[in-house]
Design a protein around this motif. Structure first.
Motif, mmCIF file in Angstrom:
data_model
loop_
_atom_site.group_PDB
_atom_site.id
_atom_site.type_symbol
_atom_site.label_atom_id
_atom_site.label_comp_id
_atom_site.label_asym_id
_atom_site.label_seq_id
_atom_site.Cartn_x
_atom_site.Cartn_y
_atom_site.Cartn_z
ATOM 1 N N ARG A 31 0.777 -1.000 -0.203
ATOM 2 C CA ARG A 31 -0.067 -0.134 -0.358
ATOM 3 C C ARG A 31 0.684 1.088 0.385
ATOM 4 N NH1 ARG A 31 -3.895 -3.174 2.983
ATOM 5 N NH2 ARG A 31 -5.459 -3.489 1.793
ATOM 6 N N GLU A 50 -8.430 11.648 -1.324
ATOM 7 C CA GLU A 50 -9.751 10.825 -1.539
ATOM 8 C C GLU A 50 -9.045 9.377 -2.862
ATOM 9 O OE1 GLU A 50 -11.337 13.398 0.482
ATOM 10 O OE2 GLU A 50 -9.891 13.779 -1.236
ATOM 11 N N THR A 51 -8.089 10.589 -4.087
ATOM 12 C CA THR A 51 -7.266 9.671 -5.475
ATOM 13 C C THR A 51 -6.184 9.007 -4.454
ATOM 14 O OG1 THR A 51 -7.610 11.861 -6.245
ATOM 15 C CG2 THR A 51 -5.518 10.340 -6.967
ATOM 16 N N GLU A 54 -8.160 5.473 -2.729
ATOM 17 C CA GLU A 54 -8.702 5.152 -4.255
ATOM 18 C C GLU A 54 -7.262 4.278 -4.608
ATOM 19 O OE1 GLU A 54 -10.739 3.033 -6.095
ATOM 20 O OE2 GLU A 54 -11.743 3.729 -4.705
ATOM 21 N N ALA A 55 -6.256 4.731 -4.519
ATOM 22 C CA ALA A 55 -4.881 4.129 -5.574
ATOM 23 C C ALA A 55 -4.585 2.566 -4.212
ATOM 24 C CB ALA A 55 -4.189 4.762 -5.220
ATOM 25 N N TRP A 57 -6.551 1.591 -1.453
ATOM 26 C CA TRP A 57 -7.410 1.103 -0.990
ATOM 27 C C TRP A 57 -8.395 0.813 -2.342
ATOM 28 C CZ3 TRP A 57 -4.422 3.808 2.319
ATOM 29 C CH2 TRP A 57 -4.044 3.317 3.223
ATOM 30 N N PRO A 58 -8.352 0.230 -3.432
ATOM 31 C CA PRO A 58 -9.682 0.045 -3.761
ATOM 32 C C PRO A 58 -10.943 -0.346 -3.529
ATOM 33 C CG PRO A 58 -7.954 -1.219 -4.681
ATOM 34 C CD PRO A 58 -7.497 -0.687 -3.111
ATOM 35 N N GLY A 59 -12.118 0.111 -3.357
ATOM 36 C CA GLY A 59 -13.141 0.328 -3.073
ATOM 37 C C GLY A 59 -13.342 0.280 -1.933
#
Length: 516
Positions: A31, A50-51, A54-55, A57-59
């Motif tokens: 991560r 936020e970006t 998402e990179a 911990w996608p979803g």
């Protein structure tokens, strides 16, 4: 196409998701690496929380504190470099921004790339034999061309005063253009031998030349045209000519050392060459295929040492990775003993036979005697140091494991077996409570051979000791993905692990949830 982000002393491989400082991998979670990759891609620009989330911990919906922890991990790694703690800037209530050294992003197809590592020259003459070009017009002859080169390397390796780069490192240049100076720096040798081979009917034609890497000066060149039946004499002639080019006065006294005993059957030799790639794979399905060829070779030449040694390695693989069946173990030890009996002048046969006797027969004195005999024949045999280092590691001899592992990496810096040398280093450092060094070596083993379950097991243990339980459990989960029936107690029993090492590893692995 691989993508590399280079900045300061660091290099991020975006495809394998490993961060290197100089040539060494860092112990950094996936991560944190994902976050770093995004920050480097947008160097100098703000990246929102936020970006970033998402990179990495996608979803998933997670607390901001998880992001803070991973950014802190990155900063700890960068603290080792001057001013590194400030390379990632916090933008209150917005996100983060990379503001460190300039980032150079290079793709594998680019003309320029990060500087290649340079190895210091040994304090004695040194040579690497590059892959010969196959001019036969028949791709099926590639194995034969490679076998000729490997035998030339083996002949040169018998000379005690000569440092010879292992074929597994020099073969990384196969099929691509070679910058002589760069190859010399990367392999750490003064001279490079390159050439081509054409097999036409019953004739073999070889052109070879030796070049001084630093200056590009041609030291020696020769052409050979021989009947195929005389191929063994041809190989020795090339080896002796290279020796003569480096140190003419020693040529006559080294003739006996380079000339080796040959198998009686040329057909058996050819079958063994064809089996080699599958033997080296270490995968049960492929070694089963190799055994078919090796059985044919032994039918032609029942006492062929290398055929027996390769067979021992195949049965070792089947024993350790396909059920721990007693018949596989017995076959491994039986072939190994025959290889030692008839292969006293064959370093490769002694190396693999010693490994099988040590790992499957649990006869360490006999195993190490075979390895020492191999090194007496071929002092530059990286593979001997690799397998010996692994045996030292499991046997609880930490310092010897580290010594032999490091020696192997120096002799063959690009060796496809280097992951096994990393196992030796991991086991050695683990026994000396150097958890960080052990994790670093295990991480490199994972990078070099990601499909090998034991590499992930050896990574999980030091990570657990470091208190990095999330990453340790992820490594343990990968073990079970690759080998669902894995039990670490069976692994320890199979390799005759030293009791103190088994207890320490077991304690660490229990914390990861890996089944005993």
């Amino acid at each position: 196409m691989a993508t590399i982000h280079a900045f300061g002393p660091f290099r991020l491989d975006a495809d394998t998701r490993i961060l290197f400082r100089d040539a060494e991998p860092t112990v950094l979670g996936q991560r944190a690496v994902a976050l770093l990759g995004l920050l480097l891609e947008r160097a100098g620009a703000p990246v929102s929380k936020e970006t970033l989330i998402e990179a990495a911990w996608p979803g998933l919906a997670i607390e901001d504190s998880n992001l803070t922890v991973q950014i802190a991990a990155l900063r700890r790694v960068f603290e080792e470099a001057a001013g590194g703690a400030a390379w990632i800037e916090t933008l209150p209530r917005r996100g983060y921004r990379y503001v460190g050294p300039a980032v150079a992003t290079v793709h594998s197809g680019d003309e320029a790339g990060p500087a290649s590592p340079t190895l210091a020259l040994p304090d004695k003459p040194s040579v690497a034999v590059l892959p010969f070009a196959n001019l036969s017009g028949d791709p099926e002859q590639a194995y034969f061309v490679d076998g000729i080169v490997e035998d030339v390397i083996a002949g040169l390796s018998r000379i005690k005063w000569l440092f010879v780069a292992a074929c597994n490192s020099s073969f990384t240049y196969k099929g691509r253009g070679v910058d002589i100076k760069q190859a010399g720096r990367e392999l750490g040798v003064r001279y490079l031998l390159q050439g081509s081979l054409r097999k036409d009917g019953n004739r073999v034609r070889i052109s070879a030349q030796m070049i001084e890497a630093e200056t590009g000066r041609h030291v020696w060149a020769e052409r050979f045209d021989r009947a195929f039946d005389d191929i063994f004499a041809l190989q020795d002639e090339i080896a002796l000519s290279v020796v003569g080019a480096i140190e003419p006065s020693l040529r006559s006294v080294e003739i006996e050392r380079v000339t080796r005993k040959r198998p009686d059957s040329l057909d058996a030799y050819d079958l063994v060459l064809q089996s080699q790639a599958d033997v080296y794979s270490g995968m049960p399905d492929r070694v089963t295929r190799a055994l078919v060829l090796l059985e044919q070779a032994l039918a032609l030449d029942p006492v062929y040492p290398l055929a027996h040694a390769f067979s021992a390695m195949c049965h070792h693989c089947l024993f350790l990775r396909a059920g721990l069946r007693e018949e596989s173990r017995a076959a491994s030890v039986g072939h190994a003993r025959t290889a030692i009996m008839h292969g006293q002048d064959d370093a490769l046969a002694l190396t693999f036979a010693g490994f099988s006797i040590g790992m499957d027969g649990h006869d360490h004195p006999a195993a190490f005697a075979a390895l020492e005999a191999a090194l007496a024949i071929s002092p530059s045999s990286a593979l001997t140091y690799i397998v010996g280092g692994v045996m030292f590691g499991w046997a609880g001899q930490a310092e010897r494991a580290i010594e032999w592992g490091e020696r192997a990496m120096r002799l063959s810096p690009f060796d496809p077996w280097a992951w096994s040398a990393c196992h030796a280093l991991t086991l050695g450092h683990f026994q000396r409570d150097r958890w960080g060094e052990a994790a670093k070596a295990a991480l490199k083993a994972v990078q070099l051979n990601p499909g090998h379950s034991i590499s992930h097991m050896l990574l999980a243990a030091p990570l657990a000791k470091l208190g990095r339980l999330e990453e340790a459990r992820a490594a343990a989960a990968r073990v079970l993905e690759l080998q669902p029936t894995f039990r670490y107690s069976r692994q320890f029993a199979g390799v005759d692990c030293a009791p103190a090492l088994a207890a320490s590893l077991g304690e660490a692995l229990r914390a990861t949830g890996l089944p005993e």
